[in-house]
Structures are given as C-alpha cells and as structure tokens.
Design a protein around this motif. Structure first.
Motif, PDB file in Angstrom:
ATOM      1  N   ARG A   3      -5.772   6.101   4.249  1.00 13.27           N
ATOM      2  CA  ARG A   3      -4.929   4.899   4.279  1.00 13.27           C
ATOM      3  C   ARG A   3      -5.708   3.716   4.857  1.00 13.27           C
ATOM      4  O   ARG A   3      -5.590   2.590   4.380  1.00 13.27           O
ATOM      5  N   HIS A  33      -2.617  -9.363   0.700  1.00 11.66           N
ATOM      6  CA  HIS A  33      -1.933  -8.110   0.407  1.00 11.66           C
ATOM      7  C   HIS A  33      -0.458  -8.447   0.361  1.00 11.66           C
ATOM      8  O   HIS A  33       0.334  -7.911   1.111  1.00 11.66           O
ATOM      9  N   LEU A  90      -7.017   0.207   2.612  1.00 13.65           N
ATOM     10  CA  LEU A  90      -6.798  -1.202   2.955  1.00 13.65           C
ATOM     11  C   LEU A  90      -8.105  -1.976   3.068  1.00 13.65           C
ATOM     12  O   LEU A  90      -8.193  -3.120   2.628  1.00 13.65           O
ATOM     13  N   LEU A 137      -3.175  -8.462   6.689  1.00 10.03           N
ATOM     14  CA  LEU A 137      -3.491  -8.768   5.288  1.00 10.03           C
ATOM     15  C   LEU A 137      -2.369  -9.574   4.645  1.00 10.03           C
ATOM     16  O   LEU A 137      -2.629 -10.478   3.846  1.00 10.03           O
ATOM     17  N   ALA A 147      -2.095  -3.975   7.731  1.00  2.65           N
ATOM     18  CA  ALA A 147      -1.344  -4.437   6.550  1.00  2.65           C
ATOM     19  C   ALA A 147      -0.593  -5.733   6.867  1.00  2.65           C
ATOM     20  O   ALA A 147      -0.484  -6.623   6.015  1.00  2.65           O
ATOM     21  N   ALA A 179      -3.030   1.122  10.792  1.00  2.00           N
ATOM     22  CA  ALA A 179      -3.058   0.763   9.368  1.00  2.00           C
ATOM     23  C   ALA A 179      -1.912  -0.201   9.066  1.00  2.00           C
ATOM     24  O   ALA A 179      -2.090  -1.186   8.347  1.00  2.00           O
TER      25      ALA A 179
END
Ligand code: AVJ
Ligand code: FE
Length: 359
Positions: free
Chosen positions: A29, A164, A33, A158, A155, A151
């Motif tokens: 994971r 993202h 990313l 991002l 995210a 993670a």
C-alpha cells in the motif's frame, strides 16, 4: 489500489507466514502511493498540516527498526541521527520540510534494509512465550498498523497536493433511523492486535438512542451550505450528490447536526450500534471516518502499552474521536473498536458524519 479483504489473525495462534503477509501487504500500500511520484513530489512540504512524503516513508522504516530490530531483536541503531529526525514528537509537521531528511532514494534503501533484516529476524522469535510485546504477534501487528495508518496520512497529503484526487466510491442508499434499545454492551476489544486505547474491554450501560442508517451526503450538506455554512475544501456537490460528504471538521459536523435538529453519536453509542445493529446500518466502515461527540480518553483501567506516545499523550479535551474508517482505510485497521482522533478544526482527513438523536 483497493484494500485486500484479508482474514483476521486468529486470536489463538499466529503463524509467521501470516505476519510476513501482513508486513508485505502494508508495504504494497505504501509503494502503491509513492512509487509513481517524482523526487520533487516526495520532498515537497505540501501543507503545514502534513509531513513531506519522504518523511513519512523514512518514519515508517524507523518505527519498524525501533520496535522490531532494536527493541525485540536487540540490534544497534542503523544511524544515531534517525532517532531525532524521525521522532514525531521532536519536530512538528510544518518543520519537517526544513530538516536534513534522507533523500527519496536513501529513504527507500533504508526501509528496504530494515525490512530485509526483519524478515531475517522473524524465524528466531517466539510468539507464545509469555512476552506481552510478542504474544500472538502483537508488536508485528503494531508495526503493520502503523504503516497502514501512515499510508492514509500520505493519501491525505496527496489529496491536498491535488495528486490523488480521490473520494468515497460509495453512494448512500439507506434512509431513516434505527432505535438502539437501552442496556449494557461491551465497549472495547480483546483482539490481540488491538491498541492500548481499545482496552480494557468493559461493560457500559447505554440509554436508548436513535442513529441514522446512512451517512450525511453531499446533497444534504448542500442545504446547510446554502443556509450559510462554509463549503468543505475541494467540494463539488453537483458531481456526486448521493456520495457521503467528506473533509468535514468536528466543528462543522457538530454545527450540521444541530442545524438538522439532531446530534452526533457518542463513542459508546457508535460502537454499540456497530456491534448490535450492524446489519441495519450502511457504511459503518469503508466510506468516511465518522465524528463522535466524545473526547479522546482512556477507558477505565487504561494502561499505556507499549508506549505512551501512541495514545495517552493525546488524552484529554483537545481531541475528538472518529469511528469507522474511510475509503482508504485498510480492513486490518477499520475494526468496530478502532479509535481515531483529531483536533476539532481539522478538515484534511477523510471525515464525514452520521447523525444520532435521543429517543
Ligand atoms: C491515530 C491517525 C491520530 O497519525 O497521529 C501514526 C496514528 N500514531 N504514528 C496519527 C499514528 C503514530 C495517529 N492517528
Ligand atoms: Fe507514526
């Protein structure tokens, strides 16, 4: 990448191959990313609220080195500088972009080196020899969950960077409320990988309450915005009116429920609903984190394990608890007893809400 639906580690035994698979799953994971990103994207301080991504990466490796190689394996430090650089209490997030951090290439080599040493160490360890840190793989589970939680933090970074742009894939279909009858239930967990803040499991008597079957949608939130509330960052209600609203702070969630003539559920109410009427409720996990009205605090009999900086340092009346899990949260983390927390003004997390009401 979508979270793997993995079978939970059995409380009665844990195999080394389960532990290796969990470690590898978390790393996939992370790499999913970061692998597509340039060095500039990895080293940039996107927001004062978030670390540069390359800090999160090396911090993941440092946490794994600290707990598995040094604490459990008795190895010496890879570099004496890392204990300061990658300690989250030593430098606030907004300063991390100015630290002499490892380059992306060096950070990747470091996390790889640590992981190889960990895979070499695992066969030497006994997971049922009475050491509470090792019992049923607890410390490996802690390292895995730590990486998965970072993670999600990455995210968020991002999403803030516009790299993202993601949102819950779910659409809300349920409507109406469920009445949860009053009476006792067990709050907390006996799962061997549960965090200290989920323990000890204890019986709590919760008076009857009503809770919505569904999360609040963009379309519903739009009426609140039309009535003068601020629009959530990056919001496009027209695009997905039936998707759960996200990037809502506690303060906004609390204002919304009051405006709607309702209230937020307390933490025990949320968990009781998740444990006793789960079949009636939509998106308990996997859509957006759900604010509760509860402050983050220890359960009666709480004892910090294995370190006070994970939970206890945040207890008190600064942080509010969120429950459930977002579209990004790994199923290994998104259990019905898992407690997330943040400051009441924060919007960068993948947070929304579900309304409750007195009976
Ligand atoms: C549980 C998400 C609030 O990011 O501060 C990561 C998780 N703790 N490294 C955080 C955590 C240590 C924590 N939250
Ligand atoms: Fe951390």
């Amino acid at each position: 990448m979508s979270p793997r639906s993995c079978s939970p580690v059995s409380p009665s035994s844990v195999s080394r191959s389960d532990l290796v698979a969990a470690l590898e799953h978390a790393r996939e994971r992370t790499e999913g990313l970061l692998d597509p990103l340039s060095d500039e994207q990895l080293t940039r301080q996107v927001s004062p609220l978030q670390s540069p991504l390359v800090w999160d990466l090396a911090h993941i490796g440092h946490f794994e080195e600290l707990w598995l190689l040094r604490r459990v394996g008795g190895r010496s430090a890879v570099s004496p500088k890392f204990d300061d650089l990658y300690d989250s209490f030593a430098h606030p997030r907004d300063e991390r972009g100015r630290l002499p951090l490892l380059s992306p290439e060096a950070a990747r080599a470091y996390v790889r080196e640590v992981r190889e040493a960990v895979l070499g160490l695992l066969p030497e360890l006994s997971f049922n020899g009475g050491d509470p840190l090792l019992e049923r793989g607890f410390v490996v589970g802690m390292v895995v969950q730590h990486e998965l939680q970072h993670a999600e933090t990455m995210a968020q970074t991002l999403a803030l960077a516009g790299l993202h742009a993601r949102e819950p894939q779910q659409e809300v279909t349920a409507s109406g409320e469920v009445v949860v009858p009053g009476g006792p239930f067990t709050l907390g967990s006996t799962d061997p990988w549960a965090y200290d803040n989920e323990r000890p499991a204890h019986v709590v008597d919760v008076p009857p309450f009503r809770i919505d079957r569904a999360l609040v949608t963009n379309g519903e939130y739009a009426a609140f915005v039309e009535d003068g509330a601020a629009a959530p960052p990056g919001w496009d209600p027209v695009a997905r009116p039936h998707a759960p609203v996200q990037h809502i702070s506690f303060d906004e969630a609390d204002a919304y429920v009051r405006w709607a003539g309702k209230r937020l559920p307390t933490e025990p109410e949320w968990e009781k609903a998740a444990k006793t009427v789960a079949g009636e409720l939509e998106h308990l996990t996997g859509a957006v984190w759900q604010w509760t009205s509860s402050f983050f605090d220890g359960y009666p009999g709480f004892s910090a394990f294995p370190y006070a900086e994970y939970s206890e340092a945040f207890f008190g009346s600064d942080y509010r608890v969120l429950r459930g899990g977002s579209w990004f949260t790994d199923p290994l983390v998104a259990r019905p007893t898992f407690r997330n927390w943040d400051l009441p003004q924060r919007q960068q997390i993948f947070s929304g809400l579900r309304c409750a009401r007195d009976v």
